[in-house]
Structures are given as C-alpha cells and as structure tokens.
Design a protein around this motif. Structure first.
Motif, short mmCIF file in Angstrom:
data_model
loop_
_atom_site.label_atom_id
_atom_site.label_comp_id
_atom_site.label_asym_id
_atom_site.label_seq_id
_atom_site.Cartn_x
_atom_site.Cartn_y
_atom_site.Cartn_z
N VAL A 182 20.88 -57.92 -20.26
CA VAL A 182 21.89 -59.22 -20.87
C VAL A 182 22.07 -58.13 -22.23
CG1 VAL A 182 21.23 -60.84 -22.92
CG2 VAL A 182 20.20 -60.46 -20.98
N PRO A 183 23.59 -57.87 -22.35
CA PRO A 183 24.11 -57.21 -23.20
C PRO A 183 23.62 -57.50 -24.88
CG PRO A 183 25.62 -58.63 -22.43
CD PRO A 183 24.09 -58.86 -21.16
N ILE A 184 24.00 -56.57 -25.69
CA ILE A 184 23.95 -56.92 -26.73
C ILE A 184 25.13 -57.48 -27.65
CG2 ILE A 184 22.36 -54.90 -26.85
CD1 ILE A 184 25.37 -53.61 -28.48
N SER A 185 25.70 -57.94 -27.04
CA SER A 185 26.73 -58.90 -27.30
C SER A 185 26.72 -60.44 -27.03
CB SER A 185 28.35 -58.06 -26.76
OG SER A 185 28.31 -58.44 -25.20
N ALA A 186 25.67 -60.68 -26.37
CA ALA A 186 25.44 -61.65 -25.94
C ALA A 186 24.69 -62.95 -26.86
CB ALA A 186 24.33 -61.94 -24.63
N PRO A 187 25.21 -64.00 -27.66
CA PRO A 187 25.01 -64.79 -28.62
C PRO A 187 23.33 -64.53 -28.60
CG PRO A 187 26.00 -66.04 -26.63
CD PRO A 187 26.54 -64.50 -26.54
N ILE A 188 22.46 -64.73 -29.94
CA ILE A 188 21.46 -64.75 -29.57
C ILE A 188 21.00 -66.39 -29.68
CG2 ILE A 188 19.14 -64.21 -31.96
CD1 ILE A 188 20.96 -61.82 -32.60
N GLU A 189 20.23 -66.72 -28.56
CA GLU A 189 20.10 -67.76 -28.22
C GLU A 189 18.14 -68.44 -28.42
OE1 GLU A 189 24.06 -69.59 -26.59
OE2 GLU A 189 22.37 -69.01 -25.66
N GLY A 190 17.27 -69.29 -29.00
CA GLY A 190 16.34 -69.26 -28.35
C GLY A 190 15.98 -70.40 -27.21
N ALA A 191 15.18 -69.91 -26.53
CA ALA A 191 14.81 -70.04 -25.04
C ALA A 191 14.59 -71.94 -25.15
CB ALA A 191 12.75 -70.30 -25.07
N PRO A 192 15.13 -72.45 -24.01
CA PRO A 192 15.25 -73.99 -24.28
C PRO A 192 13.70 -75.06 -24.45
CG PRO A 192 15.95 -73.27 -22.45
CD PRO A 192 15.30 -72.84 -22.96
N ALA A 193 13.48 -75.89 -25.14
CA ALA A 193 12.31 -77.21 -25.23
C ALA A 193 11.84 -77.14 -23.62
CB ALA A 193 12.54 -78.15 -25.02
N PRO A 194 10.74 -76.65 -23.92
CA PRO A 194 9.64 -76.14 -22.05
C PRO A 194 9.85 -77.78 -21.18
CG PRO A 194 8.54 -76.09 -23.90
CD PRO A 194 9.71 -76.16 -25.21
N LYS A 195 10.18 -77.21 -19.88
CA LYS A 195 9.90 -78.81 -19.75
C LYS A 195 9.17 -78.92 -18.17
CE LYS A 195 14.01 -81.22 -21.50
NZ LYS A 195 15.08 -82.32 -20.98
N THR A 196 8.20 -79.02 -17.12
CA THR A 196 8.08 -78.97 -16.24
C THR A 196 8.87 -79.03 -14.96
OG1 THR A 196 6.15 -80.32 -16.86
CG2 THR A 196 5.92 -79.79 -14.63
N PRO A 197 9.40 -78.04 -14.36
CA PRO A 197 10.02 -77.47 -13.32
C PRO A 197 10.23 -79.00 -12.39
CG PRO A 197 8.79 -75.84 -13.98
CD PRO A 197 7.66 -76.84 -14.28
N LYS A 198 10.88 -79.38 -11.59
CA LYS A 198 11.11 -80.31 -10.09
C LYS A 198 10.68 -79.39 -9.27
CE LYS A 198 14.43 -83.01 -12.56
NZ LYS A 198 15.66 -83.59 -12.55
N LYS A 199 10.74 -80.15 -8.41
CA LYS A 199 10.09 -79.78 -6.67
C LYS A 199 11.56 -78.78 -6.22
CE LYS A 199 5.83 -81.94 -5.62
NZ LYS A 199 5.23 -83.26 -4.66
N ARG A 200 11.16 -78.32 -5.63
CA ARG A 200 12.41 -77.79 -4.50
C ARG A 200 12.54 -78.75 -3.64
NH1 ARG A 200 14.03 -72.54 -4.61
NH2 ARG A 200 13.87 -70.99 -6.87
N ASP A 201 13.73 -78.95 -3.02
CA ASP A 201 13.95 -79.79 -1.99
C ASP A 201 13.54 -78.90 -0.52
OD1 ASP A 201 15.25 -81.05 -3.28
OD2 ASP A 201 18.04 -80.10 -3.25
#
Length: 337
Positions: free
Chosen positions: A318-337
């Motif tokens: 990730v380039p250092i010019s990228a905005p500094i963002e925190g990880a999104p709120a954790p959610k249980t991933p959905k199943k793959r189709d």
C-alpha cells in the motif's frame, strides 16, 4: 509460523470470475511497492521551518556518537538502553525529533498514533517437512493479541485451535514444529466456526465501531496466503476487515534501516535487546512476541501504519500516499456461491 513461512511455496492460484470484486482492496491497482519509503508525520508541516534545521543538527551529532556515547545519552534521557547501535541511534533521533516538533507546535501527548488498537495475528498451519508445490496449508491455530497503542500494553488475547479437513492427520514434522497435537485438532471446531468466535471477540472489543484498529502480521503470508487459502477451502468469502494490515517486517526494515535478512522475528527481538518469550512456532506466543516488537517500535517513535493489502487474491504493498484508515467493523463473512 516463521519456519513454515520461509519455506512455503506460493499458493495455487484459483480462477476468479469478473464479479469476484471482494478480492480487491481498492477500486484500482494503485497498491504499488514502496518498501524503501518511510512515512513522515502528517503534522510536520512546512519543512522550511527552522525546527527542521535543529533536528538535522541533532541527527548529525547522534550519527557521530559511538555505542558507549549512545548508551550514556539514552540513560541520561531515561530511554531504553537495549538494542544494537543502529537501534539506539534511531531511538535518540526520534526522541529529539518528537521533542522539538512538540515544542514548536505546542502539542501535548502522543498525537502521532494512527490506531487505538493493533491486533497481532500469527496463524499456524498444516505443513510437511518438504511441502510439495501444490500443498494446501490449513489453519490449525487462530491466535490474536490486542495492543493498546495509547498505554503501549498487551491488553487481551484470543486463541482457538482449528480442525483441518483436507489433511486431517498432522505430519510428525508439523506436530514437532508447532507443538499442536493430533488430539488438539481432532477436538477443535472447523474453521468457519472458529472464525465466528474470532469475529465475536473483536466485536465485544468495539473495534471498528468505537475504536479505530488494524491488523499486524509478521510478513505477508498470514493474510495473503494462509487466511486466503483457508477461506477458499472453507467456501467462505475473505473477511473485509482483514483486507489491509501492517507487515511488521517492512515497517521494521524501513524504520531502523536494516536489510531484509535482519527482519526475521528472532533477529528483530535480538536487535532490540530482547529474547523470545515462550515456545517458538506456538501461534499465540509468536503473536505476543511480535506485539512486543510493535510496542518497542512505537516507543522508539515509529508510526506504524498499514503497508499491505489483499488485491485480486494477492498481497500488495500500500503506497504511503494512501489515506490512513482503520479496518471496518468485523462481520462474519458470507458463504461463497
């Protein structure tokens, strides 16, 4: 799982449809390599300010010091005296830089912390002594260690073992390396259930809602290979909250200006004047030791920030010019189709 990470072959690439956009960390391919760059403080302001001349003069003085002089100065300032010469230099430089910038701006407190919490992850996975190129590593230990960046302390941890499916019988090499027995994985839950437990643990900490957080790993393998492969094997979508992370090896190498060979876990600990605490290749113990390194770096003035992401199924810088963002709120991933 350092030994396994060093010997692992790249994971098999699986074909993805054009609609599998959850594999990308951004809308374009701007995740370029920037391993030699070091982020500067977002509050530094105009570099023509006289304070930067003072910092440059202080840096020159520090560069001319021998190790005994560096140790004496650290002791005088009540700084940590552990570590090799280059670590001591960096510690002093960041101390003077922070003091001068704070004095110049009239700032108080630790204003250069990007996240409230850093969650350290170091998976253990199935392995053979000589893994064939098509070997599928299944996660068998899911550990997390939570670091409070304000108090600079480890505040909590999570650990669950995972039952493998593709290779349910652990190799003798894997048992000896990780200390994880056949009985432990036989009695464990499958990955999708353990992941739900991990998500619930993160949610109870109010990460991504009340507090800004991110993940930190020892290399690219944990997220880019092990978690990515495991999600495909378990037929679930890769979790959005784990798409970006701090690769501490890159951060350590850039901050202390050392070669990649000096960024292995044991080397980082030794260069910082610390010893490994626990059993090597126990995922939870590895995570705790990685957390100790991260805390030490924060104390030395390093601004740990996200430097890698999963893009189209592959880890990218990730380039250092990228905005500094925190990880999104954790959610249980959905199943793959």
């Amino acid at each position: 799982m350092e030994a396994q990470k060093e010997t692992s072959q790249p994971a098999n690439k699986t074909s993805t449809s054009g609609g599998d956009q959850e594999e990308q960390c951004c809308s374009n391919t701007s995740c370029e390599k920037n391993e030699e760059q070091e982020p500067s403080s977002p509050k530094q302001g105009d570099f023509s300010d006289p304070v930067y001349k003072e910092i440059a003069i202080a840096n020159g003085t520090i560069n001319r010091m021998n190790k005994n002089e560096l140790l004496a100065k650290c002791a005088e300032l009540k700084l940590d005296t552990r570590g090799v010469k280059d670590v001591l230099k960096k510690r002093l430089k960041n101390y003077y830089k922070k003091q001068k910038l704070m004095h110049s701006a009239g700032a108080k407190g630790n204003s250069d912390v990007y996240f409230d919490y850093i969650c350290v992850v170091d998976f253990e996975a199935t392995c053979e002594e000589n893994n064939p190129p098509d070997y599928l590593h299944e996660i068998i230990e899911f550990p997390m260690v939570l670091v409070d960046t304000h108090t600079l302390e480890i505040v909590d941890s999570f650990q669950e073992y995972v039952k493998p499916v593709v290779n349910p019988q652990l190799s003798e090499f894997c048992v000896k390396l990780t200390g994880i027995t056949q009985k432990m994985v036989d009695e464990a839950k499958p990955f999708n259930q353990v992941l739900k437990q991990a998500v619930s643990w993160l949610q109870k900490k109010e990460l991504g809602t009340k507090y800004k957080y991110t993940f930190l790993t020892d290399g690219s393998w944990d997220m880019g290979k092990f978690l990515n492969t495991q999600c495909k094997l378990s037929r679930i979508k890769y979790p959005q909250f784990a798409r970006k992370w701090i690769n501490i090896r890159k951060s350590y190498g850039n901050f202390y200006k050392v070669a990649r060979a000096q960024t292995k876990l044991i080397c980082m600990l030794e260069n910082l004047g610390m010893e490994y605490d626990g059993r090597p290749h126990c995922g939870l113990d590895d995570s705790r030791n990685i957390a100790r390194i991260a805390i030490h770096m924060l104390k030395d003035g390093c601004q740990l920030r996200v430097n890698e992401c999963l893009h189209s199924g592959e880890p990218r810088s990730v380039p250092i010019s990228a905005p500094i963002e925190g990880a999104p709120a954790p959610k249980t991933p959905k199943k793959r189709d």
